[in-house]
Scaffold this motif. Structure first.
Motif, short mmCIF file in Angstrom:
data_model
loop_
_atom_site.label_atom_id
_atom_site.label_comp_id
_atom_site.label_asym_id
_atom_site.label_seq_id
_atom_site.Cartn_x
_atom_site.Cartn_y
_atom_site.Cartn_z
N LEU B 191 14.06 -4.16 4.35
CA LEU B 191 13.42 -2.86 4.17
C LEU B 191 12.80 -2.75 2.78
CD1 LEU B 191 15.77 -0.21 5.83
CD2 LEU B 191 13.72 -1.29 6.73
N ALA B 192 13.52 -3.28 1.77
CA ALA B 192 12.96 -3.29 0.42
C ALA B 192 11.69 -4.14 0.41
CB ALA B 192 13.99 -3.84 -0.57
N ALA B 193 11.70 -5.24 1.15
CA ALA B 193 10.53 -6.12 1.20
C ALA B 193 9.33 -5.40 1.79
CB ALA B 193 10.86 -7.37 2.02
N LEU B 194 9.56 -4.67 2.89
CA LEU B 194 8.46 -3.94 3.52
C LEU B 194 7.95 -2.83 2.60
CD1 LEU B 194 9.72 -3.69 7.22
CD2 LEU B 194 8.12 -5.32 6.21
N THR B 195 8.88 -2.20 1.89
CA THR B 195 8.48 -1.16 0.94
C THR B 195 7.64 -1.75 -0.17
OG1 THR B 195 10.54 -0.03 1.42
CG2 THR B 195 9.34 0.69 -0.53
N VAL B 196 8.05 -2.91 -0.64
CA VAL B 196 7.29 -3.60 -1.68
C VAL B 196 5.85 -3.83 -1.20
CG1 VAL B 196 6.99 -5.89 -2.70
CG2 VAL B 196 9.17 -4.70 -2.94
N VAL B 197 5.70 -4.25 0.06
CA VAL B 197 4.37 -4.50 0.61
C VAL B 197 3.54 -3.21 0.58
CG1 VAL B 197 3.07 -5.10 2.68
CG2 VAL B 197 5.11 -6.41 2.05
N VAL B 198 4.17 -2.11 0.99
CA VAL B 198 3.46 -0.83 0.98
C VAL B 198 3.02 -0.48 -0.45
CG1 VAL B 198 3.66 1.64 1.43
CG2 VAL B 198 4.69 0.01 3.02
N LEU B 199 3.92 -0.71 -1.40
CA LEU B 199 3.64 -0.34 -2.78
C LEU B 199 2.62 -1.26 -3.44
CD1 LEU B 199 7.21 0.59 -4.06
CD2 LEU B 199 5.34 2.12 -3.47
N VAL B 200 2.59 -2.53 -2.99
CA VAL B 200 1.66 -3.48 -3.59
C VAL B 200 0.22 -3.00 -3.42
CG1 VAL B 200 0.62 -5.76 -3.22
CG2 VAL B 200 3.07 -5.57 -3.59
N THR B 201 -0.07 -2.36 -2.30
CA THR B 201 -1.43 -1.87 -2.10
C THR B 201 -1.78 -0.77 -3.10
OG1 THR B 201 -0.69 -0.25 -0.51
CG2 THR B 201 -1.41 -2.36 0.37
N VAL B 202 -0.75 -0.08 -3.59
CA VAL B 202 -1.00 1.04 -4.51
C VAL B 202 -1.07 0.56 -5.96
CG1 VAL B 202 -0.18 3.26 -5.34
CG2 VAL B 202 0.12 2.63 -2.95
N VAL B 203 -0.04 -0.18 -6.39
CA VAL B 203 0.04 -0.53 -7.81
C VAL B 203 0.00 -2.03 -8.08
CG1 VAL B 203 1.17 1.57 -8.58
CG2 VAL B 203 2.55 -0.32 -7.70
N GLY B 204 0.00 -2.87 -7.03
CA GLY B 204 -0.06 -4.30 -7.27
C GLY B 204 1.31 -4.93 -7.50
N VAL B 205 1.33 -6.26 -7.41
CA VAL B 205 2.57 -7.03 -7.47
C VAL B 205 3.36 -6.77 -8.76
CG1 VAL B 205 3.36 -9.42 -7.82
CG2 VAL B 205 1.78 -8.88 -5.94
N VAL B 206 2.65 -6.74 -9.87
CA VAL B 206 3.33 -6.70 -11.16
C VAL B 206 4.00 -5.35 -11.43
CG1 VAL B 206 3.00 -6.93 -13.65
CG2 VAL B 206 1.77 -8.43 -12.10
N LEU B 207 3.40 -4.29 -10.90
CA LEU B 207 3.88 -2.95 -11.24
C LEU B 207 4.79 -2.32 -10.17
CD1 LEU B 207 0.56 -1.52 -12.75
CD2 LEU B 207 2.40 -2.71 -13.91
N VAL B 208 5.03 -3.06 -9.08
CA VAL B 208 5.81 -2.51 -7.97
C VAL B 208 7.17 -1.98 -8.41
CG1 VAL B 208 7.17 -3.21 -5.99
CG2 VAL B 208 4.75 -3.69 -6.04
N ILE B 209 7.85 -2.77 -9.24
CA ILE B 209 9.21 -2.42 -9.64
C ILE B 209 9.28 -1.02 -10.22
CG2 ILE B 209 10.95 -2.96 -11.38
CD1 ILE B 209 10.99 -4.62 -8.94
N ALA B 210 8.27 -0.68 -11.02
CA ALA B 210 8.28 0.64 -11.65
C ALA B 210 8.28 1.74 -10.60
CB ALA B 210 7.07 0.78 -12.57
N LEU B 211 7.43 1.60 -9.61
CA LEU B 211 7.30 2.67 -8.62
C LEU B 211 8.48 2.67 -7.65
CD1 LEU B 211 5.22 4.78 -8.62
CD2 LEU B 211 3.94 3.58 -6.87
N LEU B 212 9.10 1.51 -7.48
CA LEU B 212 10.26 1.45 -6.59
C LEU B 212 11.48 2.09 -7.24
CD1 LEU B 212 10.98 0.36 -3.80
CD2 LEU B 212 11.69 -1.76 -4.87
#
Lengths: 253, 286
Positions: B191-212
């Motif tokens: 589920l975290a992986a799928l969320t990461v994918v959703v977030l990658v479209t918004v802020v990109g790979v590098v910044l995902v952690i911040a938004l998560l």
């Protein structure tokens, strides 16, 4: 199924990284017995309990709970761990923790039902935490946390209750109440309790299981204070002090 | 803000950006709370960076081998799930190696991505949008995938809420209660992986952690229960994304970075506010 033992260990050996913790242990606890487990730190008490819970597997020998493997009987066991390495900042209320005792029942994935809540409320009341149900886990004192874990184990409504040092960090007055609670469980379920506090347990426990790499079972009367004194030399001042005072008194007479 | 509103009405791509942001906020609040509470931020970080590998491979297949049915988002989903299962499985089998395997998945994923992107014609632009997100480029078909992922994440969380909570809070007790802890832990990582994918479209790979983590962390400061933390995290995440989009629209700053900076500043402010509240309530103890 006439008279299946609640716990049956046969020739059980267990070692951590080559160091033998339990060596060819045999132990039988009859259904509805109340057993007091003692032994020095590192003597294997918690390991033995974890074998009974199926959290550890023996190197050799058999562990049976109600005649079956521990894993298949887990639904009937309530467990209160000695130490937990839980995250104190986890945002969760006392009630939510107590409700975890209802896990593993049908439909416990999404929501707990009214019966689940009732069981949790009753258990919290039994350990004197009814007023703290809505408090945060992180707001509890050490002793309150111990009582919360007891409540969680009771919420399971178990046939076998395993308590690993339930009265550590709990003040005298509450200890007395807790032992009244445990006494009320006599005959209603099988209880295995690790405790360093013989003053109370000795009153109503019939069997003492001494764990120190091997296991010996004694009737409570046979456990001498010398025996305990040797194990708890540094720990249980109550026994040692009591004996010394008594001796002093005789000397003066 | 009024400018953003009129832009939303006028331009489809800004509407899509906003919808993508709202979808991301839901997933991020729900799953981010588990990630923060269970302290697996770095697991999520490893998963996030491995996503670059999947996107790179997918982009390469599209550009060089004309795989029209694939989009980089599919590559991201595959890579994220693979990383989640690998990290979860190794962690459960050999606990002490957790940080090593996270580091390995993290770097190997990025290396794979960089390699494939370098072999893909016109790679520079792609790389930047994968790394730092490009919320203004979200297509209608991307949106429907994001919606599907969101529904899946929310449905599974609602269905298995108590078990996830128990596994995160006290795995040993959950195991004694007959819960298959390993299954639920790996499922949570997925589920975290799928969320990461959703977030990658918004802020990109590098910044995902911040938004998560930041919205859940802010919500955690003011929550008494896990449910409150989740709802609060969704609300904060929506606020960060809309505020970030508005500021970036006004200033022409990159949207992803703006959103993350607003989240970061808010987290610091939240800590100060909570400290002040506590001091006000209990002046002697602090």
């Amino acid at each position: 199924m006439a008279n299946v033992a609640a716990i049956n260990l046969e020739n059980v050996t267990f070692s951590y990284n080559g160091g033998v913790v339990l060596d060819k242990v045999d132990l039988t606890v009859a259904e509805n017995d109340f057993v007091w487990m003692v032994g020095p730190n590192g003597g294997g008490k918690t390991t033995l309990l974890k074998l009974v819970l199926g959290l550890l597997m023996p190197d050799s020998g058999h562990v049976r709970v109600f005649g079956q493997t521990p894993k298949t009987m887990r639904g009937r066991i309530g467990y209160m761990p000695q130490q937990t390495s839980l995250d104190l900042h986890f945002p969760i209320t006392v009630m939510d923790v107590a409700l975890m005792g209802r896990l593993g029942r049908a439909g416990s994935g999404g929501r707990y039902n009214a019966a689940d809540r009732k069981a949790a409320e009753k258990a919290l009341e039994q350990v004197g935490l009814a007023d703290s149900a809505r408090q945060l886990f992180s707001e509890l004192s050490g002793g309150q946390q111990r009582r919360m874990y007891i409540a969680r184990a009771l919420t399971c409504e178990p046939d076998l209750l395993i308590l690993d040092e339930p009265t550590a960090n709990i003040d005298q007055l509450l200890q007395r109440e807790l032992y009244q609670l445990f006494e009320s469980l006599l005959g209603r379920m099988t209880v295995v309790m690790v405790s360093h506090d013989p003053a109370f347990v000795g009153q109503f426990v019939k069997q003492v299981v001494c764990v120190n790499r091997t296991v010996d079972v004694h009737p409570t009367g046979e456990v001498s204070s010398e025996m305990l004194g040797e194990w708890y030399r540094d720990r249980d001042l109550r026994i040692v002090r009591h004996d010394r005072r008594f001796t002093n008194g005789e000397d003066h007479a | 803000m009024p400018d953003l509103l009129s832009a939303i009405l006028e331009y489809a791509f800004i509407r899509n950006a906003l919808i993508a942001g709202l979808l991301a906020a839901v997933a991020c609040g729900v799953v981010g709370s588990f990630v923060v509470a269970r302290r697996i931020t770095y697991v999520a970080g490893g998963i996030a960076h491995s996503v670059l590998g999947g996107m790179g491979i997918a982009g390469y297949l599209i550009a060089v081998h004309n795989w029209d049915a694939v989009t980089p988002l599919y590559g991201a989903i595959a890579a994220a799930l693979l990383a989640a299962v690998v990290i979860g499985w190794v962690t459960l089998r050999a606990r002490q190696r957790e940080d090593t395997i996270i580091g390995a998945v993290w770097a190997v994923g990025m290396a794979t991505g960089i390699l494939f992107i370098s072999q893909t014609p016109g790679y520079n632009q792609e790389l930047m949008s994968y790394l730092f997100g490009n919320i203004l480029m979200v297509s209608d078909s991307d949106l429907s995938i994001l919606l599907g992922l969101d529904l899946l994440i929310v449905a599974l969380t609602l269905l298995l809420y108590n078990r996830f909570l128990a596994v995160c809070f006290d795995a040993e007790f959950a195991r004694v209660r007959g819960i298959r802890v390993e299954v639920y832990y790996i499922l949570l990582l997925c589920l975290a992986a799928l969320t990461v994918v959703v977030l990658v479209t918004v802020v990109g790979v590098v910044l995902v952690i911040a938004l998560l983590t930041l919205p859940a962390a802010v919500a955690g400061l003011f929550s008494r229960t896990f449910r409150q933390m989740m709802i609060g995290a969704v609300a904060f995440c929506i606020f960060f994304i809309i505020a970030g989009l508005a500021v970036s629209y006004e200033t022409n700053f990159p949207a992803g970075a703006t959103i993350v900076l607003i989240a970061g500043v808010s987290y610091v402010l939240a800590i100060v506010v909570r400290w002040l509240i506590r001091r006000h309530r209990n002046p002697i103890a602090h």
